[in-house]
Design an enzyme around this catalytic site. Structure first.
Site, PDB file in Angstrom:
ATOM      1  CB  CYS A 381      -0.955  -0.026   1.366  1.00 16.57           C
ATOM      2  SG  CYS A 381      -2.400   1.045   0.884  1.00 16.57           S
ATOM      3  CG  HIS A 507      -3.467  -3.376   3.022  1.00 21.15           C
ATOM      4  ND1 HIS A 507      -2.514  -3.061   3.676  1.00 21.15           N
ATOM      5  CD2 HIS A 507      -4.249  -2.460   2.510  1.00 21.15           C
ATOM      6  CE1 HIS A 507      -2.429  -1.693   3.841  1.00 21.15           C
ATOM      7  NE2 HIS A 507      -3.527  -1.301   3.208  1.00 21.15           N
ATOM      8  CD  GLU A 509      -1.197  -5.980   4.945  1.00 23.37           C
ATOM      9  OE1 GLU A 509      -0.672  -6.148   3.695  1.00 23.37           O
ATOM     10  OE2 GLU A 509      -1.349  -4.982   5.412  1.00 23.37           O
TER      11      GLU A 509
HETATM   12  N1  GLN Z   1      -1.949   6.792   3.167  1.00 23.46           N
HETATM   13  C1  GLN Z   1      -1.898   6.066   1.848  1.00 23.46           C
HETATM   14  C2  GLN Z   1      -3.174   6.294   1.386  1.00 23.46           C
HETATM   15  O1  GLN Z   1      -4.353   6.669   1.766  1.00 23.46           O
HETATM   16  C3  GLN Z   1      -1.749   4.709   2.157  1.00 23.46           C
HETATM   17  C4  GLN Z   1      -2.725   4.165   2.806  1.00 23.46           C
HETATM   18  C5  GLN Z   1      -2.217   2.619   3.164  1.00 23.46           C
HETATM   19  O2  GLN Z   1      -1.017   2.208   3.325  1.00 23.46           O
HETATM   20  N2  GLN Z   1      -3.108   1.991   3.893  1.00 23.46           N
HETATM   21  O3  GLN Z   1      -3.199   5.965   0.190  1.00 23.46           O
END
Ligand code: GLN
Length: 538
Positions: A381, A507, A509
């Site tokens: 992410c 994600h 995970e």
């Molecule tokens: N802050 C980033 C976004 O909002 C990444 C978010 C995250 O890593 N879950 O896109």
């Protein structure tokens, strides 16, 4: 349908969620269909707006629900399909009730905790029960018995048991039996008192799960049994695990908890066969190989903040009979001392998700170090966004490239908001959330790992890769190996000229299980293992 309620006593953090999940593992191994849910007494509608320091990781489901991290344990330990219905908070209940009241649904009645709040809670139990068609529904009640906030939930399950018949309900209370070293004794009084609290409400537990550091002797068991009014074989010892949380189901099986429950419900099932689980645990506890993986993050002191990531690495490691030594690196330390000092000795570098500016430059430096030193890199992410910013700055020469999350005025908004996100005012549940399809481009690392053309992965972010920069970065050696079919959003990037460098906007995970590691984690740990053996042959 049978119902198991898991409550907790004495203190929080006893691992109620793990215990509930482990029971799920055992009952599934007895070929029962299990459903599992969590009730959280706090007033937040969901944990999505909470700081990880408050709450640990926010676990995301396919349907986009932002839930308590215990749901992560449920998904890892069982085959249950969870939805937003499986995590109920007081905040949700009050939100529903107040909306109903404003609409006039209560026809002029006084709206009260009993019966209106308790009715909503019971309704949720029935809803999950009827939707899942399971043999057993396990419901974990968050918090500790005696908390003011938890009372309506306990009252609701007491009434519920009465309504469905006591023979269909099993109350399980997870409690602490502390060892007092000056006295050289295990103490049962806290357990007695928390059971007394439960009985005051009208709940007599059928079994006590006693969390302890020391084996509970026969005498102590006898004492707990007498004072808490539970049979001796229902006093279940759950010792602190020496090595791995995956030992818990095996421990509970040894204590015959699943047998006790099957007897109570008159389920005639064969004993649970746990051989695959045992061999997984063997690899976790006593692995032949080891790798060192740096997790470069912001909440590194708090183990719960990146829980699913650590678990996913453990699953992937077990596939290679390999233990993971996680080196937690504070991104701000990299800003202070440089990447080499903190990352030189590791075999792989992982940059997890995150929000806000703090530490981002350190993470960018970590990604740059991974790219140049050819160490395996996995960006999750924010970790993808970081990797792309680094590439834009240092390979494409876009010196001030950034995400508009960190620099609103950047001349090169490599990562930015989509128009629809710019309109968003409410913070709660307004990100790109939940499962999205992703198309993989053939002959890429990602396609090779997944061995599928179309995958589905879970998201939780606002910002996206800015497609205006796609051609430029591609011409310089960045491959966009996964894209969203409908919206053409970038989901996976990789650097084919690097031994293993990959970032994903989702994600992974949240979709890894013991004995079914996620392909990306498996690829990453495999590459780290290779990097390590190359190192040692040098
Ligand atoms: N802050 C980033 C976004 O909002 C990444 C978010 C995250 O890593 N879950 O896109």
């Amino acid at each position: 349908m049978k119902y198991i309620f898991v409550t907790g006593g004495v203190i929080s953090s006893l691992g109620k969620g793990l215990t509930a999940a482990s029971l799920g593992t055992l009952l599934e191994a007895r070929k029962l269909k299990v459903a599992i849910q969590k009730f959280d007494p706090y007033l937040n509608v969901d944990p999505g707006t909470m700081n990880p320091y408050q709450h640990g990781e926010v676990y995301v489901l396919d349907d986009g629900a932002e839930t308590d991290l215990d749901l992560g344990h449920y998904e890892r330990f069982t085959h249950c399909c969870l939805t937003r219905r499986n995590n109920l908070t007081s905040g949700q209940i009050y939100e529903t009730i107040i909306m109903k009241e404003r609409r006039g649904d209560y026809l002029g009645k006084t709206v009260q905790v009993v019966p209106h709040v308790t009715d909503e809670i019971k309704k949720r139990i029935r809803l999950v029960a009827s939707e899942t068609k399971a043999d057993v529904l396990i419901t974990e009640i968050g918090g500790t018995t005696g908390d003011i906030e938890g009372l309506p939930f306990l009252e609701a399950i007491r009434q519920f048991a009465l309504e469905v018949g006591m023979e269909n309900v099993f109350f399980m209370h997870v409690t602490l039996v502390p060892y007092i070293s000056v006295a050289g004794e295990l103490k049962t009084k806290p357990t007695q008192q928390s059971v007394a609290k439960l009985r005051e409400i009208g709940i007599q537990p059928h079994a006590l799960i006693c969390r302890t550091e020391q084996t509970i002797s026969k005498d102590v068991r006898q004492k707990i049994s007498t004072f808490c009014n539970v049979p001796q074989d229902a006093v279940i010892e759950e010792m602190d695990v020496a090595h791995s949380i995956y030992e818990v189901p095996l421990m509970l099986q040894k204590e015959r908890l699943d047998e006790l429950i099957c007897r109570h419900f008159r389920f005639h099932r064969r004993p649970a066969r746990m051989s695959a689980w045992k061999s997984f645990v063997r690899c976790v506890v006593n692995p032949r190989h080891r790798v060192r993986i740096a997790v470069v993050g912001k909440y590194i002191e708090l183990r719960d903040a990146y829980k699913s990531i650590y678990e996913s690495m453990t699953h992937a490691g077990a596939a290679y009979d390999c233990g993971i030594d996680v080196i937690n690196v504070d991104a701000e330390d990299i800003e202070k001392h440089g990447a080499i000092r903190h990352l030189k000795s590791v075999d792989g570098i992982l940059v997890p998700g995150g929000f806000g500016n703090r530490g981002t430059e350190g993470k960018i430096a970590a990604a740059g170090y991974a790219r140049r030193s050819r160490k395996p890199y996995l960006g999750l992410c924010l970790g993808l966004q970081i990797a792309v910013i680094e590439f834009a700055r240092n390979v494409a020469g876009l010196k001030r490239a950034n995400s508009t999350e960190f620099d609103k005025k950047t001349p090169h908004p490599i990562i930015s908001l989509l128009e629809e996100q710019k309109q968003v005012e409410h913070k709660g549940a307004s990100m790109r959330l939940g499962a999205w399809p992703c198309r993989l481009i053939t002959r890429t690392k990602a396609a090779g790992l997944y061995r599928q053309k179309l995958i589905s992965e879970r998201h939780r972010h606002r910002y996206e890769f800015n497609n205006n920069y796609r051609d430029q970065l591609e011409s310089l050696g960045l491959t966009f190996s996964g894209v969203s079919p409908r919206t053409n959003l970038v989901e996976i990037v990789e650097i084919p000229s690097h031994p293993w460098f990959l970032g994903c906007q989702f994600h992974p995970e949240f979709q890894s299980k013991p004995n079914h590691p996620h392909p990306l984690f498996k690829g990453f740990i495999g590459a780290a293992l290779k990097a390590r053996s190359r190192q040692s042959h040098r």
